[in-house]
Design an enzyme around this catalytic site. Structure first.
Site, short mmCIF file in Angstrom:
data_model
loop_
_atom_site.label_atom_id
_atom_site.label_comp_id
_atom_site.label_asym_id
_atom_site.label_seq_id
_atom_site.Cartn_x
_atom_site.Cartn_y
_atom_site.Cartn_z
N ARG A 1 0.00 -0.38 3.57
CA ARG A 1 -0.67 0.66 1.90
C ARG A 1 -2.15 0.11 2.05
O ARG A 1 -2.79 -0.30 1.41
CB ARG A 1 -0.10 -0.10 0.56
N ARG B 1 -6.50 2.42 -3.38
CA ARG B 1 -6.44 2.41 -4.62
C ARG B 1 -7.39 0.74 -5.02
O ARG B 1 -7.91 0.50 -5.96
CB ARG B 1 -5.84 2.02 -5.63
N ARG C 1 -11.02 9.90 -2.82
CA ARG C 1 -9.83 11.04 -3.99
C ARG C 1 -10.22 11.52 -4.64
O ARG C 1 -9.68 12.27 -5.38
CB ARG C 1 -8.61 10.23 -3.63
N ASP D 1 2.60 10.30 3.30
CA ASP D 1 3.32 10.00 2.92
C ASP D 1 4.85 10.22 3.13
O ASP D 1 4.69 11.63 3.88
CB ASP D 1 3.70 9.71 1.18
N TYR E 1 15.48 9.64 -2.65
CA TYR E 1 14.35 10.20 -4.03
C TYR E 1 15.01 11.39 -3.74
O TYR E 1 15.00 11.90 -5.04
CB TYR E 1 13.42 10.22 -2.66
O1 CP3 Z 1 -2.41 2.34 3.86
C1 CP3 Z 1 -1.27 3.05 4.52
O2 CP3 Z 1 -0.27 2.11 4.42
C2 CP3 Z 1 -0.72 4.48 4.40
C3 CP3 Z 1 -0.61 5.44 3.64
C4 CP3 Z 1 1.07 5.43 2.94
C5 CP3 Z 1 0.80 5.31 1.64
N1 CP3 Z 1 2.47 5.71 1.75
C6 CP3 Z 1 0.03 6.83 1.34
C7 CP3 Z 1 0.20 6.64 -0.53
C8 CP3 Z 1 2.34 4.92 3.45
C9 CP3 Z 1 2.65 4.37 4.64
C10 CP3 Z 1 3.59 5.68 2.49
C11 CP3 Z 1 5.00 4.96 2.72
C12 CP3 Z 1 5.69 4.85 2.08
N2 CP3 Z 1 5.83 6.02 0.44
C13 CP3 Z 1 6.38 4.30 1.68
C14 CP3 Z 1 7.00 3.45 2.07
C15 CP3 Z 1 6.24 2.19 2.02
C16 CP3 Z 1 6.75 1.27 0.80
O3 CP3 Z 1 5.46 1.00 -0.14
O4 CP3 Z 1 7.77 0.69 0.78
C17 CP3 Z 1 7.20 4.76 0.53
C18 CP3 Z 1 8.39 4.83 -0.78
C19 CP3 Z 1 5.86 5.74 -0.63
C20 CP3 Z 1 6.76 6.22 -1.54
C21 CP3 Z 1 5.17 6.50 -2.30
N3 CP3 Z 1 4.21 7.45 -2.28
C22 CP3 Z 1 5.29 6.03 -3.73
C23 CP3 Z 1 6.27 4.70 -4.09
C24 CP3 Z 1 3.86 6.01 -3.98
C25 CP3 Z 1 3.15 5.39 -5.41
C26 CP3 Z 1 3.05 5.91 -6.14
C27 CP3 Z 1 1.91 5.10 -7.39
O5 CP3 Z 1 1.02 5.64 -7.75
O6 CP3 Z 1 1.95 3.96 -7.88
C28 CP3 Z 1 3.44 6.92 -3.42
C29 CP3 Z 1 2.20 7.47 -3.56
C30 CP3 Z 1 1.43 6.92 -2.84
N4 CP3 Z 1 1.22 6.70 -1.30
C31 CP3 Z 1 -0.76 6.80 -2.77
C32 CP3 Z 1 -0.11 5.74 -1.54
C33 CP3 Z 1 -2.00 5.27 -1.12
C34 CP3 Z 1 -0.79 6.29 -3.89
C35 CP3 Z 1 -1.13 7.43 -4.29
C36 CP3 Z 1 -2.74 7.79 -4.88
O7 CP3 Z 1 -3.70 6.94 -4.26
O8 CP3 Z 1 -3.36 7.68 -6.04
#
Ligand code: CP3
Length: 364
Positions: free
Chosen positions: A44, A48, A57, A93, A172
């Site tokens: 990640r 943010r 974004r 994602d 999910y």
């Molecule tokens: O930089 C990186 O690592 C690459 C991008 C990445 C994202 N999601 C972008 C993202 C990766 C590798 C993921 C994987 C992902 N997504 C996982 C596996 C990794 C982990 O953290 O365990 C999981 C479980 C998800 C599902 C998911 N997507 C969640 C739980 C969330 C967070 C929701 C929140 O807003 O708190 C997301 C959204 C997400 N995926 C964001 C990003 C940058 C945040 C969205 C935003 O900035 O608006």
């Protein structure tokens, strides 16, 4: 099932075929070597914590950003430019391939993936869109385009492609959104194992195609995220999850890129997670790397495992922790420094840059 029986090799201009990333610190460590520069990247790392991310974004929904190749590429490159990390991870994602397959799913800010409708019965699974025809492969075009744009900018820095593992995705889908203990998913695997098998075979094929598309378009490594696998016993993992994870990795196993397998709370599952077909095991912050290496019998390189909570601690506390992680990682055949889970959104990005500089400066 997703077809990959045609023998497809990496094209001659793939970064791992033309030599651009072949001897990079990341790929070397993934292949059990000890490069001069100790590789580090952050799960990640895009997101943010970066002001440039928040600006880029603004006004674009998460999944729309993932499916706009130029924006996904820019967001992928931002942390590489800023922190001098040794890998990019494609901005996407784990639910992107579900959306592209036609599943009603969105990402709610601050919540995570939410489905229009939970998938719980044999009929629900039978009604899932087919991913066997060419339509799904075609729908992956924005992913391929985003990867190609990114790799053209990265030079010798490898891009990691990733996907969610069948269990985490199925959790999910069965829950309809995030849950704490994944109770409904764990109930289903015992109450109706046939439906569970059909669902995880479907998620395996979707996610395997997503991973393969990224690798063929230019990713030099692949990471499978089974973030919630730690909610399973070893017996349940082995019987109800491992076969689907093996199936998800099959579409990239023949391509010769290193495959990392990561989950949280997986101290009891490390060997089983290796055995589904991983070259590298990602370790969360709950278990020291020397102990993880002992459990794995010294067989594979490790990735991890700085505790994300310590990113907000005073620098001397964080520095001592990072040095300890590096020292323990030295017991494994190879080590790529990373966090034990993702970057918390309120992390000071300057702290991440400082950790990179520290790790690159540690001798040996
Ligand atoms: O930089 C990186 O690592 C690459 C991008 C990445 C994202 N999601 C972008 C993202 C990766 C590798 C993921 C994987 C992902 N997504 C996982 C596996 C990794 C982990 O953290 O365990 C999981 C479980 C998800 C599902 C998911 N997507 C969640 C739980 C969330 C967070 C929701 C929140 O807003 O708190 C997301 C959204 C997400 N995926 C964001 C990003 C940058 C945040 C969205 C935003 O900035 O608006």
């Amino acid at each position: 099932m997703y077809r990959h029986n045609r023998v497809v090799r990496l094209t001659p201009n793939h970064p791992l075929a033309d030599g651009r990333t072949t001897h990079s610190p990341l790929i070397s460590a993934f292949r059990s070597q000890r490069p001069d520069r100790r590789p580090i990247w952050f799960m990640r790392q895009a997101g943010r914590s970066l002001p440039e991310y928040r600006r880029a974004r603004e006004g674009t929904a998460m999944l729309d950003a993932c499916l706009t190749p130029a924006l996904a590429s820019e967001l992928t490159l931002q942390p590489v430019r800023r922190h001098d990390v040794d890998a990019a991870i494609f901005f996407s994602d784990i639910v992107v391939p579900l959306r592209l397959a036609g599943v009603d799913v969105d990402i709610k800010p601050g919540v995570g993936p939410v489905l229009g409708r939970a998938v719980r019965t044999a009929d629900d699974v039978a009604a899932l869109p087919s991913v066997e025809d060419g339509a799904f492969a075609e729908a992956l075009a924005p992913v391929r385009d985003g990867v190609a744009l990114t790799v053209a900018e990265l030079g010798s820095t490898p891009l990691i492609g990733f996907a969610g593992a069948p269990f985490t995705l199925a959790a999910y889908m069965v829950e309809g959104g995030p849950s704490r203990d994944h109770l409904a998913a764990r109930t289903l695997m015992h109450a109706d194992p046939q439906t569970w098998r059909a669902l995880t075979a479907w998620t395996a094929d979707v996610t395997g195609a997503f991973l393969r598309a990224q690798v063929l378009a230019g990713a030099s490594a692949a990471q499978l995220f089974d973030s919630w696998a730690g909610s399973l016993s070893l017996a349940d993992y082995t019987a109800h999850v491992a076969p689907a994870s093996t199936r998800a990795l099959a579409p990239v196993r023949d391509l010769g890129v290193p495959v990392v397998h990561f989950g949280t709370g997986t101290g009891e599952l490390l060997v089983a997670m290796r055995d589904v077909g991983a070259d590298v095991v990602g370790v969360d912050y709950r278990i020291p790397l020397d102990e993880a290496n002992r459990r794995l019998g010294g067989t594979v390189p490790l990735q991890g495992n700085i505790d994300p909570a310590l990113l907000a601690a005073p620098w001397p506390v964080l520095e001592a922790h990072v040095r300890d992680v590096v020292a323990r990682g030295a017991s494994a055949p190879g080590h790529v420094v990373n966090l034990g889970h993702g970057v918390p959104p309120d992390t000071d990005p300057d702290v991440l840059t400082r950790v990179v500089t520290l790790v690159h400066g540690i001798a040996g």
